[in-house]
Design a protein around this motif. Structure first.
Motif, PDB file in Angstrom:
ATOM      1  N   MET A 101      -9.887   0.219 -17.446  1.00 37.89           N
ATOM      2  CA  MET A 101      -9.393  -0.429 -16.239  1.00 37.89           C
ATOM      3  C   MET A 101      -9.852   0.344 -15.001  1.00 37.89           C
ATOM      4  N   ILE A 102     -10.376  -0.367 -13.996  1.00 30.05           N
ATOM      5  CA  ILE A 102     -10.758   0.236 -12.725  1.00 30.05           C
ATOM      6  C   ILE A 102      -9.668  -0.073 -11.708  1.00 30.05           C
ATOM      7  N   TYR A 103      -9.194   0.954 -11.030  1.00 28.66           N
ATOM      8  CA  TYR A 103      -8.139   0.778 -10.036  1.00 28.66           C
ATOM      9  C   TYR A 103      -8.760   0.790  -8.635  1.00 28.66           C
ATOM     10  N   ILE A 104      -8.586  -0.337  -7.937  1.00 30.38           N
ATOM     11  CA  ILE A 104      -9.297  -0.589  -6.689  1.00 30.38           C
ATOM     12  C   ILE A 104      -8.363  -0.541  -5.489  1.00 30.38           C
ATOM     13  N   GLY A 105      -8.868   0.035  -4.399  1.00 32.87           N
ATOM     14  CA  GLY A 105      -8.208  -0.017  -3.105  1.00 32.87           C
ATOM     15  C   GLY A 105      -9.097  -0.777  -2.141  1.00 32.87           C
ATOM     16  N   ILE A 106      -8.513  -1.630  -1.316  1.00 32.63           N
ATOM     17  CA  ILE A 106      -9.277  -2.461  -0.386  1.00 32.63           C
ATOM     18  C   ILE A 106      -8.945  -2.066   1.050  1.00 32.63           C
ATOM     19  N   ILE A 107      -9.976  -1.766   1.829  1.00 33.44           N
ATOM     20  CA  ILE A 107      -9.804  -1.442   3.244  1.00 33.44           C
ATOM     21  C   ILE A 107     -10.411  -2.572   4.071  1.00 33.44           C
ATOM     22  N   GLY A 156       3.507  -6.667  -4.931  1.00 31.00           N
ATOM     23  CA  GLY A 156       4.238  -5.541  -4.357  1.00 31.00           C
ATOM     24  C   GLY A 156       3.542  -4.213  -4.516  1.00 31.00           C
ATOM     25  N   ILE A 157       2.218  -4.209  -4.405  1.00 28.49           N
ATOM     26  CA  ILE A 157       1.460  -2.963  -4.540  1.00 28.49           C
ATOM     27  C   ILE A 157       1.575  -2.136  -3.255  1.00 28.49           C
ATOM     28  N   GLN A 158       1.008  -0.944  -3.272  1.00 26.49           N
ATOM     29  CA  GLN A 158       1.049  -0.048  -2.129  1.00 26.49           C
ATOM     30  C   GLN A 158       0.194  -0.595  -0.984  1.00 26.49           C
ATOM     31  N   PHE A 159       0.677  -0.453   0.251  1.00 24.96           N
ATOM     32  CA  PHE A 159      -0.135  -0.843   1.397  1.00 24.96           C
ATOM     33  C   PHE A 159      -0.108   0.256   2.451  1.00 24.96           C
ATOM     34  N   TYR A 160      -1.199   0.302   3.234  1.00 22.98           N
ATOM     35  CA  TYR A 160      -1.362   1.310   4.277  1.00 22.98           C
ATOM     36  C   TYR A 160      -1.920   0.671   5.542  1.00 22.98           C
ATOM     37  N   THR A 161      -1.712   1.347   6.665  1.00 22.87           N
ATOM     38  CA  THR A 161      -2.394   0.987   7.907  1.00 22.87           C
ATOM     39  C   THR A 161      -3.389   2.073   8.301  1.00 22.87           C
ATOM     40  N   ASP A 162      -3.358   3.196   7.630  1.00 21.87           N
ATOM     41  CA  ASP A 162      -4.296   4.303   7.847  1.00 21.87           C
ATOM     42  C   ASP A 162      -5.215   4.378   6.628  1.00 21.87           C
ATOM     43  N   TYR A 163      -6.502   4.083   6.829  1.00 25.79           N
ATOM     44  CA  TYR A 163      -7.423   4.021   5.696  1.00 25.79           C
ATOM     45  C   TYR A 163      -7.536   5.359   4.962  1.00 25.79           C
ATOM     46  N   LYS A 164      -7.354   6.466   5.669  1.00 28.85           N
ATOM     47  CA  LYS A 164      -7.484   7.767   5.026  1.00 28.85           C
ATOM     48  C   LYS A 164      -6.402   7.972   3.962  1.00 28.85           C
ATOM     49  N   ARG A 165      -5.241   7.383   4.182  1.00 31.01           N
ATOM     50  CA  ARG A 165      -4.167   7.501   3.191  1.00 31.01           C
ATOM     51  C   ARG A 165      -4.511   6.715   1.925  1.00 31.01           C
ATOM     52  N   VAL A 201     -10.184  -4.877 -14.034  1.00 37.15           N
ATOM     53  CA  VAL A 201      -9.904  -4.209 -12.760  1.00 37.15           C
ATOM     54  C   VAL A 201      -8.498  -4.555 -12.293  1.00 37.15           C
ATOM     55  N   SER A 202      -7.981  -3.698 -11.425  1.00 36.48           N
ATOM     56  CA  SER A 202      -6.648  -3.932 -10.855  1.00 36.48           C
ATOM     57  C   SER A 202      -6.618  -3.412  -9.426  1.00 36.48           C
ATOM     58  N   VAL A 203      -6.203  -4.254  -8.489  1.00 34.48           N
ATOM     59  CA  VAL A 203      -6.045  -3.822  -7.105  1.00 34.48           C
ATOM     60  C   VAL A 203      -4.704  -3.107  -6.997  1.00 34.48           C
ATOM     61  N   VAL A 204      -4.734  -1.833  -6.627  1.00 35.78           N
ATOM     62  CA  VAL A 204      -3.501  -1.030  -6.599  1.00 35.78           C
ATOM     63  C   VAL A 204      -3.070  -0.648  -5.189  1.00 35.78           C
ATOM     64  N   ALA A 205      -3.950  -0.879  -4.196  1.00 37.80           N
ATOM     65  CA  ALA A 205      -3.581  -0.539  -2.818  1.00 37.80           C
ATOM     66  C   ALA A 205      -4.462  -1.321  -1.851  1.00 37.80           C
ATOM     67  N   VAL A 206      -3.890  -1.677  -0.702  1.00 35.77           N
ATOM     68  CA  VAL A 206      -4.635  -2.373   0.341  1.00 35.77           C
ATOM     69  C   VAL A 206      -4.351  -1.703   1.682  1.00 35.77           C
ATOM     70  N   CYS A 207      -5.263  -1.902   2.634  1.00 32.39           N
ATOM     71  CA  CYS A 207      -5.103  -1.292   3.940  1.00 32.39           C
ATOM     72  C   CYS A 207      -5.664  -2.202   5.021  1.00 32.39           C
ATOM     73  N   ASP A 208      -4.922  -2.314   6.107  1.00 33.69           N
ATOM     74  CA  ASP A 208      -5.404  -3.013   7.286  1.00 33.69           C
ATOM     75  C   ASP A 208      -4.658  -2.455   8.490  1.00 33.69           C
ATOM     76  N   GLN A 209      -5.323  -2.437   9.643  1.00 34.42           N
ATOM     77  CA  GLN A 209      -4.663  -1.950  10.848  1.00 34.42           C
ATOM     78  C   GLN A 209      -3.460  -2.802  11.227  1.00 34.42           C
ATOM     79  N   LEU A 210      -3.507  -4.084  10.855  1.00 37.78           N
ATOM     80  CA  LEU A 210      -2.399  -4.983  11.140  1.00 37.78           C
ATOM     81  C   LEU A 210      -1.347  -4.840  10.041  1.00 37.78           C
ATOM     82  N   ASP A 211      -0.248  -4.239  10.394  1.00 37.62           N
ATOM     83  CA  ASP A 211       0.795  -3.917   9.413  1.00 37.62           C
ATOM     84  C   ASP A 211       1.276  -5.149   8.655  1.00 37.62           C
ATOM     85  N   SER A 212       1.504  -6.249   9.361  1.00 39.18           N
ATOM     86  CA  SER A 212       2.034  -7.457   8.713  1.00 39.18           C
ATOM     87  C   SER A 212       1.052  -8.027   7.691  1.00 39.18           C
TER      88      SER A 212
END
Length: 313
Positions: free
Chosen positions: A1-7, A48-57, A26-37
């Motif tokens: 399984m590949i665990y993917i994060g999307i920025i 209900g996976i992890q989300f971020y607004t800071d791509y470095k995190r 594959v499995s998407v485990v985290a996403v990120c966008d500057q727009l919090d909503s």
């Protein structure tokens, strides 16, 4: 399984989410966008996976093995370089960068990082483009006389992609957004381009992208290549990538239709139902596992960028 994060979760970033979600490897485990909503809503839609607004995190997230970078071109360099420093696999949207210099630095860093580095050039995974390439290889058109790319847009940016950058001169325009796909196909199927001469039609506002292009180039054997495009015109959007040969003509129209005909005969739509084209997610899965895979790496992205920037001056 590949665990993917999307920025980057705009229109482009959202496109691959469905493909990722439907693939058992594959499995998407985290996403990120500057727009919090947007980040929160997308994360909830994915269970209900992890989300971020800071791509470095997201890059620092220990669950993430591969990062898909789907932000505007201006930000590819900084984000991808951080991914590579973290020694994580990376899939980057086209074009690779916002300049030849950035693209070269990213290519070298990717090679040194020892990770999978891939570009999302979707034509390579389409049936019509695959059959186009196969028929050219089989000599369907005979000796090539001319290669031509035509791009016509009644409106640019198109209604579905209006944002604050795709119509700008710095990192937008149809030569960059659409032309880069067919530049890459040209390099893949026909080889390098030389002697690039370009004439851009530019609006008075220096922040706005081109409204027209007429460019010429040559393949290694001297075969002429014509690239022409225009926006702000009557009619429907039309994109045509056409190989004119002594024995026939092949044209890839509007991304997914293939027409062909022998010299003296009409052009007819050709069936692509028999084409077993590869899928990007399948090939990424193979590459991460160390298997032979059909991916288009940062070197391909760099080579395309060189031609792209020559066309855009």
């Amino acid at each position: 399984m590949i665990y993917i994060g999307i920025i980057g979760l705009g229109a482009i970033g959202q496109r691959l989410i469905k493909q990722f979600s439907e693939h058992e490897g594959v499995s998407v485990v985290a996403v990120c966008d500057q727009l919090d909503s947007l980040a929160k809503d997308t994360a909830n839609q994915l269970g209900g996976i992890q989300f971020y607004t800071d791509y470095k995190r997201l890059i620092e997230d220990g669950k993430v093995e591969l990062v898909y970078v789907a932000v505007p071109p201006k930000y590819h360099h900084a984000i991808v370089m951080d991914v590579l420093r973290a020694k994580k696999h990376v899939l980057c949207e086209k074009p690779l960068a916002n300049s030849v210099e950035e693209a070269e630095e990213m290519m070298q860093a990717a090679k040194e990082a020892g990770v999978v580095h891939a570009m999302n050039f979707p034509l390579n995974y389409g049936q019509a483009a695959a059959k186009f390439a196969a028929l050219i290889g089989e000599g369907y058109v005979g000796p090539l006389r001319r290669l031509q790319l035509t791009m016509q847009f009644p409106e640019w940016p198109r209604a579905w992609q209006k944002n604050d950058w795709v119509g700008g001169r710095e990192q937008g325009g149809f030569v960059l957004e659409v032309g880069v796909h067919f530049i890459q196909q040209t390099l893949k199927v026909f080889g390098n381009l030389a002697n690039i001469q370009t004439r851009l039609e530019l609006p008075d506002d220096p922040s706005h992208c081109e409204t027209g292009i007429i460019a010429t180039a040559e393949l290694a054997d001297g075969t002429p290549v014509l690239i022409e495009g225009m926006s702000g015109m009557a009619g429907k959007e039309h994109i045509g990538f056409t190989a004119f040969g002594s024995d026939g003509v092949l044209t890839l129209e509007n991304w997914g239709t293939l027409r062909g005909g022998k010299t003296g005969e009409p052009l007819v739509e050709m069936s692509i139902a028999d084409v077993a084209a590869p899928r990007l997610v399948d090939e990424l899965d193979k590459a991460v596992k160390g298997q032979a895979a059909e991916i288009y790496d940062f070197e391909v992205g760099y080579q395309s960028q060189v031609v792209l920037e020559a066309l855009r001056k």
